[in-house]
Structure formats: structure tokens, C-alpha cells
Design a protein around this motif. Sequence first.
Motif, PDB file in Angstrom:
ATOM      1  N   ASP A 168     -14.658  18.515 -22.388  1.00 45.38           N
ATOM      2  CA  ASP A 168     -14.281  17.645 -21.276  1.00 45.38           C
ATOM      3  C   ASP A 168     -13.757  16.340 -21.852  1.00 45.38           C
ATOM      4  O   ASP A 168     -14.466  15.660 -22.608  1.00 45.38           O
ATOM      5  N   ILE A 169     -12.528  15.995 -21.481  1.00 42.07           N
ATOM      6  CA  ILE A 169     -11.922  14.733 -21.894  1.00 42.07           C
ATOM      7  C   ILE A 169     -11.677  13.931 -20.626  1.00 42.07           C
ATOM      8  O   ILE A 169     -11.019  14.412 -19.697  1.00 42.07           O
ATOM      9  N   ALA A 170     -12.219  12.723 -20.593  1.00 45.43           N
ATOM     10  CA  ALA A 170     -12.036  11.854 -19.432  1.00 45.43           C
ATOM     11  C   ALA A 170     -11.531  10.496 -19.915  1.00 45.43           C
ATOM     12  O   ALA A 170     -12.072   9.919 -20.857  1.00 45.43           O
ATOM     13  N   LEU A 171     -10.495  10.012 -19.250  1.00 43.01           N
ATOM     14  CA  LEU A 171      -9.934   8.703 -19.550  1.00 43.01           C
ATOM     15  C   LEU A 171      -9.903   7.925 -18.255  1.00 43.01           C
ATOM     16  O   LEU A 171      -9.348   8.398 -17.256  1.00 43.01           O
ATOM     17  N   GLU A 172     -10.525   6.778 -18.260  1.00 39.86           N
ATOM     18  CA  GLU A 172     -10.540   5.933 -17.068  1.00 39.86           C
ATOM     19  C   GLU A 172     -10.003   4.566 -17.438  1.00 39.86           C
ATOM     20  O   GLU A 172     -10.530   3.911 -18.334  1.00 39.86           O
ATOM     21  N   GLU A 173      -8.940   4.162 -16.735  1.00 37.93           N
ATOM     22  CA  GLU A 173      -8.317   2.866 -16.993  1.00 37.93           C
ATOM     23  C   GLU A 173      -8.590   1.927 -15.828  1.00 37.93           C
ATOM     24  O   GLU A 173      -8.256   2.229 -14.687  1.00 37.93           O
ATOM     25  N   GLY A 174      -9.188   0.810 -16.136  1.00 36.76           N
ATOM     26  CA  GLY A 174      -9.438  -0.208 -15.137  1.00 36.76           C
ATOM     27  C   GLY A 174      -9.059  -1.566 -15.700  1.00 36.76           C
ATOM     28  O   GLY A 174      -8.737  -1.694 -16.883  1.00 36.76           O
ATOM     29  N   PRO A 175      -9.125  -2.582 -14.877  1.00 38.31           N
ATOM     30  CA  PRO A 175      -8.726  -3.911 -15.354  1.00 38.31           C
ATOM     31  C   PRO A 175      -9.678  -4.488 -16.409  1.00 38.31           C
ATOM     32  O   PRO A 175      -9.271  -5.283 -17.245  1.00 38.31           O
ATOM     33  N   GLU A 176     -10.916  -4.056 -16.390  1.00 39.79           N
ATOM     34  CA  GLU A 176     -11.908  -4.589 -17.328  1.00 39.79           C
ATOM     35  C   GLU A 176     -12.173  -3.686 -18.522  1.00 39.79           C
ATOM     36  O   GLU A 176     -12.688  -4.135 -19.542  1.00 39.79           O
ATOM     37  N   ALA A 177     -11.853  -2.391 -18.377  1.00 37.48           N
ATOM     38  CA  ALA A 177     -12.172  -1.459 -19.461  1.00 37.48           C
ATOM     39  C   ALA A 177     -11.297  -0.210 -19.404  1.00 37.48           C
ATOM     40  O   ALA A 177     -10.898   0.228 -18.330  1.00 37.48           O
ATOM     41  N   ILE A 178     -11.018   0.300 -20.592  1.00 38.93           N
ATOM     42  CA  ILE A 178     -10.436   1.639 -20.741  1.00 38.93           C
ATOM     43  C   ILE A 178     -11.533   2.458 -21.409  1.00 38.93           C
ATOM     44  O   ILE A 178     -11.984   2.114 -22.510  1.00 38.93           O
ATOM     45  N   THR A 179     -11.987   3.493 -20.731  1.00 34.36           N
ATOM     46  CA  THR A 179     -13.094   4.293 -21.238  1.00 34.36           C
ATOM     47  C   THR A 179     -12.614   5.713 -21.524  1.00 34.36           C
ATOM     48  O   THR A 179     -12.078   6.385 -20.643  1.00 34.36           O
ATOM     49  N   LEU A 180     -12.814   6.133 -22.762  1.00 36.05           N
ATOM     50  CA  LEU A 180     -12.498   7.482 -23.197  1.00 36.05           C
ATOM     51  C   LEU A 180     -13.809   8.197 -23.470  1.00 36.05           C
ATOM     52  O   LEU A 180     -14.622   7.712 -24.263  1.00 36.05           O
ATOM     53  N   THR A 181     -14.028   9.334 -22.816  1.00 38.99           N
ATOM     54  CA  THR A 181     -15.229  10.123 -23.031  1.00 38.99           C
ATOM     55  C   THR A 181     -14.833  11.546 -23.381  1.00 38.99           C
ATOM     56  O   THR A 181     -14.029  12.161 -22.678  1.00 38.99           O
ATOM     57  N   ILE A 182     -15.397  12.040 -24.472  1.00 39.00           N
ATOM     58  CA  ILE A 182     -15.150  13.409 -24.902  1.00 39.00           C
ATOM     59  C   ILE A 182     -16.505  14.077 -25.076  1.00 39.00           C
ATOM     60  O   ILE A 182     -17.330  13.618 -25.872  1.00 39.00           O
ATOM     61  N   ALA A 183     -16.735  15.140 -24.306  1.00 37.90           N
ATOM     62  CA  ALA A 183     -18.015  15.852 -24.337  1.00 37.90           C
ATOM     63  C   ALA A 183     -17.761  17.313 -24.659  1.00 37.90           C
ATOM     64  O   ALA A 183     -16.827  17.923 -24.132  1.00 37.90           O
ATOM     65  N   ASP A 184     -18.597  17.868 -25.533  1.00 38.97           N
ATOM     66  CA  ASP A 184     -18.431  19.269 -25.909  1.00 38.97           C
ATOM     67  C   ASP A 184     -19.777  19.985 -25.937  1.00 38.97           C
ATOM     68  O   ASP A 184     -20.827  19.358 -25.867  1.00 38.97           O
ATOM     69  N   ASP A 185     -19.699  21.308 -26.031  1.00 38.52           N
ATOM     70  CA  ASP A 185     -20.902  22.126 -26.163  1.00 38.52           C
ATOM     71  C   ASP A 185     -20.920  22.785 -27.546  1.00 38.52           C
ATOM     72  O   ASP A 185     -21.378  23.910 -27.700  1.00 38.52           O
ATOM     73  N   GLY A 186     -20.437  22.063 -28.542  1.00 33.66           N
ATOM     74  CA  GLY A 186     -20.391  22.580 -29.909  1.00 33.66           C
ATOM     75  C   GLY A 186     -21.761  22.576 -30.564  1.00 33.66           C
ATOM     76  O   GLY A 186     -22.796  22.505 -29.899  1.00 33.66           O
ATOM     77  N   THR A 187     -21.757  22.618 -31.874  1.00 32.84           N
ATOM     78  CA  THR A 187     -23.006  22.742 -32.621  1.00 32.84           C
ATOM     79  C   THR A 187     -23.875  21.496 -32.559  1.00 32.84           C
ATOM     80  O   THR A 187     -25.072  21.567 -32.833  1.00 32.84           O
ATOM     81  N   GLY A 188     -23.311  20.365 -32.187  1.00 32.93           N
ATOM     82  CA  GLY A 188     -24.083  19.132 -32.136  1.00 32.93           C
ATOM     83  C   GLY A 188     -24.400  18.625 -33.534  1.00 32.93           C
ATOM     84  O   GLY A 188     -24.012  19.213 -34.538  1.00 32.93           O
ATOM     85  N   MET A 189     -25.107  17.510 -33.584  1.00 30.20           N
ATOM     86  CA  MET A 189     -25.465  16.893 -34.861  1.00 30.20           C
ATOM     87  C   MET A 189     -26.963  16.682 -34.939  1.00 30.20           C
ATOM     88  O   MET A 189     -27.607  16.372 -33.932  1.00 30.20           O
ATOM     89  N   SER A 190     -27.473  16.806 -36.132  1.00 32.72           N
ATOM     90  CA  SER A 190     -28.884  16.495 -36.355  1.00 32.72           C
ATOM     91  C   SER A 190     -29.073  14.989 -36.205  1.00 32.72           C
ATOM     92  O   SER A 190     -28.111  14.216 -36.344  1.00 32.72           O
TER      93      SER A 190
END
Length: 179
Positions: free
Chosen positions: A24-46
Motif C-alpha cells: 500500500d502506497i499512500a501520498l497525502e499532500e496538504g498545506p502543512e505536510a506531505i506524507t508518504l506511507t508505504i506498508a507491506d506484508d513482507g518479511t518484516g525486520m527484527s
Amino acid sequence: MKEIALYALDIAQNSITARARHLDIALEEGPEAITLTIADDGTGMSPELLARVSDPFTTTRTTRKMGLGIPLLRLAAEQTGGHVSIESTLGVGTTVTAVFCPGHIDCPPVGDMAGTVTLLVQGAPELELTYTHRRGDRLSRLDTGELRAVLGPEVSLAEPEVVLWLRDYLQEQEALLEE
């Protein structure tokens, strides 16, 4: 990297390397912030790797001894007064969120998100990818699961005609966000 889209491509490639099936890639542009979120169901990290992931000399790659994607993303966001957060659970997946302050002189442009998403779909056509881009009250969305349902199982998302259509569709959607 000079565009937020290129950071998105780098982080998404890490997700694919981590055997993510859903991205899931989400990009939200607003006057105060540009937020990029990338979420996956991969192996993850320790927890140990997660604690060191912002160090440029930490990488899981065997081809080189440096991993610059996360450190460069963190630097770019922090230079604008923003920040990066990473949540990861081994065996579950990872979520990377980068917040940029758009009014800052060092804020990179968003760049070619249509090209980034097209490249990801073409390079990993089996990936279930959802992309959303919000600017104010306008929203653009792509879900490869919905696209597959329309095209049917016999058509690959990597087919040249599909890739060209996808690129045009995403460019049109991005243009509508700017109106």
C-alpha cells in the motif's frame, strides 16, 4: 534522490525484495505536510535490524555494504522539518512513513508518482498494490486487484498495452489532482 517519487520507488523495491505480496502506497499532500506511507506484508525486520536501519552502513544486501534508501529518506524529510517513522514486525511486515514540510526550501518535489507506480506494477505484476494520492479534497486511487478483476486472469499487468494504459490513466488522475 531529488523527488519523493524516487524515495517511494526505493522503499517499495525493498518491500518487493522482502517478499511482500501486498503493498500500500499512500501520498497525502496538504498545506502543512506531505506524507508518504508505504506498508507491506513482507518479511518484516527484527527489533535489532529495525534499531539500525537508519545507519547507512546497515544493509541486508549481499551486493554492497551500504544501504542508503532509509538514511537518505530520513535526511530529506528532516531537512524540511519533517520526520520518518518505521514500524516493523518480523514475519508480519513493515510500514515506513515520511513527513515533509512543503513550505521549506529543501522540500523535494513530489515528482513522477505515475511513473513510479507504473514501474512497480510492470516490474512485479503479481503484487497486490494499492496506491492512493490525496491533495486537499481530491483523491486518486489505483488497486491492482480491481484491475485484475476487470482484465481477467489471462491478462498480465506487465503486458505492454496494459502498462501503457496504466501510465496514461495514472497521469490523467495526477493531472486531475492539480486542477
